[in-house]
Design an enzyme around this catalytic site. Structure first.
Site, PDB file in Angstrom:
ATOM      1  N   GLY A  11       0.717  -1.265   0.005  1.00  0.00           N
ATOM      2  CA  GLY A  11       0.116  -0.037  -0.176  1.00  0.00           C
ATOM      3  C   GLY A  11       0.830   1.361  -0.110  1.00  0.00           C
TER       4      GLY A  11
ATOM      5  N   GLN B 250       2.831  10.258   0.718  1.00  0.00           N
ATOM      6  CA  GLN B 250       4.411   9.453   0.885  1.00  0.00           C
ATOM      7  C   GLN B 250       5.100   9.573  -0.008  1.00  0.00           C
ATOM      8  OE1 GLN B 250       2.344   5.468   2.003  1.00  0.00           O
ATOM      9  NE2 GLN B 250       4.313   5.410   2.992  1.00  0.00           N
TER      10      GLN B 250
ATOM     11  N   CYS C 219       5.640   0.128   7.040  1.00  0.00           N
ATOM     12  CA  CYS C 219       5.378   1.081   6.058  1.00  0.00           C
ATOM     13  C   CYS C 219       6.651   1.716   5.450  1.00  0.00           C
ATOM     14  CB  CYS C 219       5.102   2.443   7.120  1.00  0.00           C
ATOM     15  SG  CYS C 219       4.639   3.705   6.349  1.00  0.00           S
ATOM     16  N   LEU C 220       6.459   1.921   4.509  1.00  0.00           N
ATOM     17  CA  LEU C 220       7.660   2.353   3.135  1.00  0.00           C
ATOM     18  C   LEU C 220       8.274   3.481   3.881  1.00  0.00           C
ATOM     19  CD1 LEU C 220       6.098   1.478  -0.075  1.00  0.00           C
ATOM     20  CD2 LEU C 220       7.838   0.282   1.140  1.00  0.00           C
TER      21      LEU C 220
ATOM     22  N   HIS D  10      -4.461   1.315   7.390  1.00  0.00           N
ATOM     23  CA  HIS D  10      -2.972   1.914   7.612  1.00  0.00           C
ATOM     24  C   HIS D  10      -2.933   3.342   6.611  1.00  0.00           C
ATOM     25  CE1 HIS D  10       1.442   1.625   7.852  1.00  0.00           C
ATOM     26  NE2 HIS D  10       1.365   2.281   6.840  1.00  0.00           N
ATOM     27  N   GLU D  11      -3.591   2.950   5.478  1.00  0.00           N
ATOM     28  CA  GLU D  11      -3.188   4.099   4.242  1.00  0.00           C
ATOM     29  C   GLU D  11      -4.255   5.214   4.711  1.00  0.00           C
ATOM     30  OE1 GLU D  11      -0.737   3.805   2.396  1.00  0.00           O
ATOM     31  OE2 GLU D  11      -0.389   1.778   2.949  1.00  0.00           O
TER      32      GLU D  11
ATOM     33  N   HIS E 164      -2.539   7.362   6.976  1.00  0.00           N
ATOM     34  CA  HIS E 164      -1.970   8.402   6.180  1.00  0.00           C
ATOM     35  C   HIS E 164      -2.387   9.613   5.925  1.00  0.00           C
ATOM     36  CE1 HIS E 164       2.124   6.414   6.168  1.00  0.00           C
ATOM     37  NE2 HIS E 164       1.638   5.400   5.518  1.00  0.00           N
TER      38      HIS E 164
HETATM   39 ZN   LIG Z   1       2.485   3.441   5.702  1.00  0.00          ZN
END
Ligand SMILES: [Zn+2]
Length: 161
Positions: free
Chosen positions: A43, A48, A87-88, A129-130, A133
């Protein structure tokens, strides 16, 4: 490839703005986000990659690639799941987290079509999670303070190596 901002970047704490028009620029961004995520993640939110707009993509295991624009959670289950999250934007940190096991979400596709989806398992997890963000929340922000401190302390040690 777009570059992915990481923890400590103030943009990650911002609330993303609604996408006013789902146009060619948005579709280009979606395409580039999928390229950027590659096989590294499941995701990615637009914020991000430096675009603080309400858009994220998912590619959960055993699921098709999905695009969520201006998403809203309609329902979350009382039942919860414990799953490992990463998480990236917080590379190399993984931790088990408890969240609702399933969600129902309404959003728009990159073609400008509204849809609703009921998700459970990893897809439900990625969606939550997204969505965080888009509201300026990182998964580590949701951890109990002591646990967050301990995790980030080891994380900082790793970064110093
Ligand atoms: Zn993330």
């Amino acid at each position: 490839m777009l570059s992915i901002i990481t923890i400590g970047d103030p943009l990650l704490a911002k609330t993303s703005a609604l996408v006013p028009d789902i146009d060619a620029d948005i579709r280009k961004l979606v395409e580039r986000m999928f390229e950027t995520m590659g096989t590294r993640g499941i995701g990615l939110a637009a914020v991000q990659v430096g675009e603080a707009i309400r858009l994220f993509i998912t590619r959960a295991p055993r699921d098709q690639p999905r695009v969520f624009i201006n998403p809203d959670i309609l329902e979350t289950s009382i039942e919860e799941d414990t799953l490992e999250e990463g998480c990236l934007s917080v590379p190399g940190l993984y931790t088990e987290m408890v969240r609702p096991a399933s969600v129902r979400v309404q959003a728009w596709s990159e073609k400008g079509r509204p849809f609703t989806i009921s998700a459970d398992g990893m897809l439900a997890r990625v969606i939550q999670h997204e969505l965080d963000h888009l509201n300026g929340i990182l998964f580590v922000d949701r951890l109990e303070a002591k646990r967050r401190k301990r995790l980030l302390a080891t994380y900082d040690d790793k970064l110093r190596l």
